[in-house]
Design an enzyme around this catalytic site. Structure first.
Site, PDB file in Angstrom:
ATOM      1  N   HIS A  56      25.577  -8.734  40.608  1.00 20.25           N
ATOM      2  CA  HIS A  56      24.340  -9.526  40.623  1.00 20.25           C
ATOM      3  C   HIS A  56      24.039 -10.055  42.020  1.00 20.25           C
ATOM      4  CE1 HIS A  56      26.429 -13.630  39.469  1.00 20.25           C
ATOM      5  NE2 HIS A  56      26.415 -13.470  40.765  1.00 20.25           N
TER       6      HIS A  56
ATOM      7  N   GLU B  79      21.119 -10.676  36.967  1.00 20.29           N
ATOM      8  CA  GLU B  79      22.269 -10.005  36.371  1.00 20.29           C
ATOM      9  C   GLU B  79      21.937  -8.527  36.120  1.00 20.29           C
ATOM     10  OE1 GLU B  79      24.891 -11.686  36.305  1.00 20.29           O
ATOM     11  OE2 GLU B  79      24.642 -13.710  35.527  1.00 20.29           O
TER      12      GLU B  79
ATOM     13  N   ASP C   5      18.582 -20.081  43.873  1.00 20.83           N
ATOM     14  CA  ASP C   5      18.607 -20.338  42.433  1.00 20.83           C
ATOM     15  C   ASP C   5      19.043 -21.769  42.138  1.00 20.83           C
ATOM     16  OD1 ASP C   5      21.219 -19.876  43.316  1.00 20.83           O
ATOM     17  OD2 ASP C   5      21.427 -18.003  42.215  1.00 20.83           O
TER      18      ASP C   5
HETATM   19  P1  PGA Z   1      30.690 -16.505  45.235  1.00 28.68           P
HETATM   20  O1  PGA Z   1      29.433 -16.126  44.334  1.00 28.68           O
HETATM   21  O2  PGA Z   1      30.200 -16.557  46.632  1.00 28.68           O
HETATM   22  O3  PGA Z   1      31.124 -17.852  44.725  1.00 28.68           O
HETATM   23  O4  PGA Z   1      31.715 -15.441  45.022  1.00 28.68           O
HETATM   24  C1  PGA Z   1      28.597 -15.120  44.738  1.00 28.68           C
HETATM   25  C2  PGA Z   1      27.659 -14.750  43.613  1.00 28.68           C
HETATM   26  O5  PGA Z   1      28.054 -14.842  42.437  1.00 28.68           O
HETATM   27  O6  PGA Z   1      26.518 -14.346  43.903  1.00 28.68           O
END
Ligand code: PGA
Length: 239
Positions: free
Chosen positions: A137, A142, A67
């Site tokens: 997510h 989401e 993304d």
């Molecule tokens: P994080 O994010 O590795 O910073 O916890 C993961 C995500 O939100 O997919």
């Protein structure tokens, strides 16, 4: 789903990192899907350190990322492109011509079609790395009413904005992003998910033990034939 529980994030970094090193050495022209966020950083550190020690080369590897934010330049310090350059690409011998990224400033439909065609032209993604959000997510897909397919433009939820806005100290955090869809993620031949910390425990439980539902996008991984889930003890706490 295969679930592996480790003591902490560092131990996961070693195990997942070694898996990548072995895979790249066995398949030097492989196609890897990468993720941003805190979860994969120890794994990237391990791969970069292995490169430094002459144990692996990424020269033939092609990559796609999950993304990218909309409405900030690719070179902005908080873009996911910059994140990947700093945390992995610039620390290895990867050929940047083989690095593909969603362009958050392009027309979303055209960019989605371009990305899907680019992934197909490389023969698909061999291993897609994922984190999980506190709300379940994956990438920026989401919780919602349906599973998405190819890349699309998403309005970020408050939960995601709260989690990520700590990184934005000069400009407000973007409200939109382009993300690979659930379908594009699920078409990857292998999936590796990394989840660490207690804040992920409920999402991890919903992903593994709950129903397969777009209300917990990660639950779709129950239907993937080769999904390997790396958890630390805190993230596995509710299993
Ligand atoms: P994080 O994010 O590795 O910073 O916890 C993961 C995500 O939100 O997919």
């Amino acid at each position: 789903m295969e679930i592996k529980v480790y003591k902490n994030a560092e131990e996961i970094g070693k195990a997942a990192g070694q898996l990548y090193v072995d895979y790249i050495n066995a398949n030097p022209s492989c196609v890897l899907g990468f993720a941003t966020g805190a979860s994969p950083v120890p794994t990237y550190d391990y791969i970069a350190e292995s490169y430094k020690q002459g144990k692996v080369s990424l020269k033939g590897v092609s990559t796609f990322n999950l993304d990218e934010y909309c409405d900030i330049p690719r070179e902005h310090k908080n873009s996911y492109y910059t994140f990947m350059c700093e945390n992995l690409f610039s620390r290895t011998d990867i050929d940047m011509a083989n690095v593909d990224f969603l362009d958050g400033n392009a027309d979303p439909d055209e960019e989605s079609a371009r990305y899907a065609a680019a992934i197909k032209a490389k023969g698909g993604i061999d291993i897609q790395l994922l984190g999980i959000g506190r709300n379940g997510h994956i990438a920026f897909n989401e919780p919602g009413d349906e599973f998405t397919d190819e890349a699309w433009k998403v309005t970020l939820t408050q939960s995601t904005i709260d989690a990520n806005s700590i990184y934005f100290d000069d400009i407000p955090m973007p409200r939109y992003a382009l993300t690979m869809g659930i379908g594009s993620i699920m078409r990857s031949k292998k999936i590796i998910m990394i989840a660490t910390g207690e804040s992920k425990a409920q999402a991890v439980k919903d992903m593994i033990k709950g129903p397969v539902t777009p209300a917990c996008p990660a639950s779709i991984l129950q239907q993937h034939g080769d999904a390997l889930i790396f958890l630390d003890e805190a993230a596995a706490k509710l299993l």
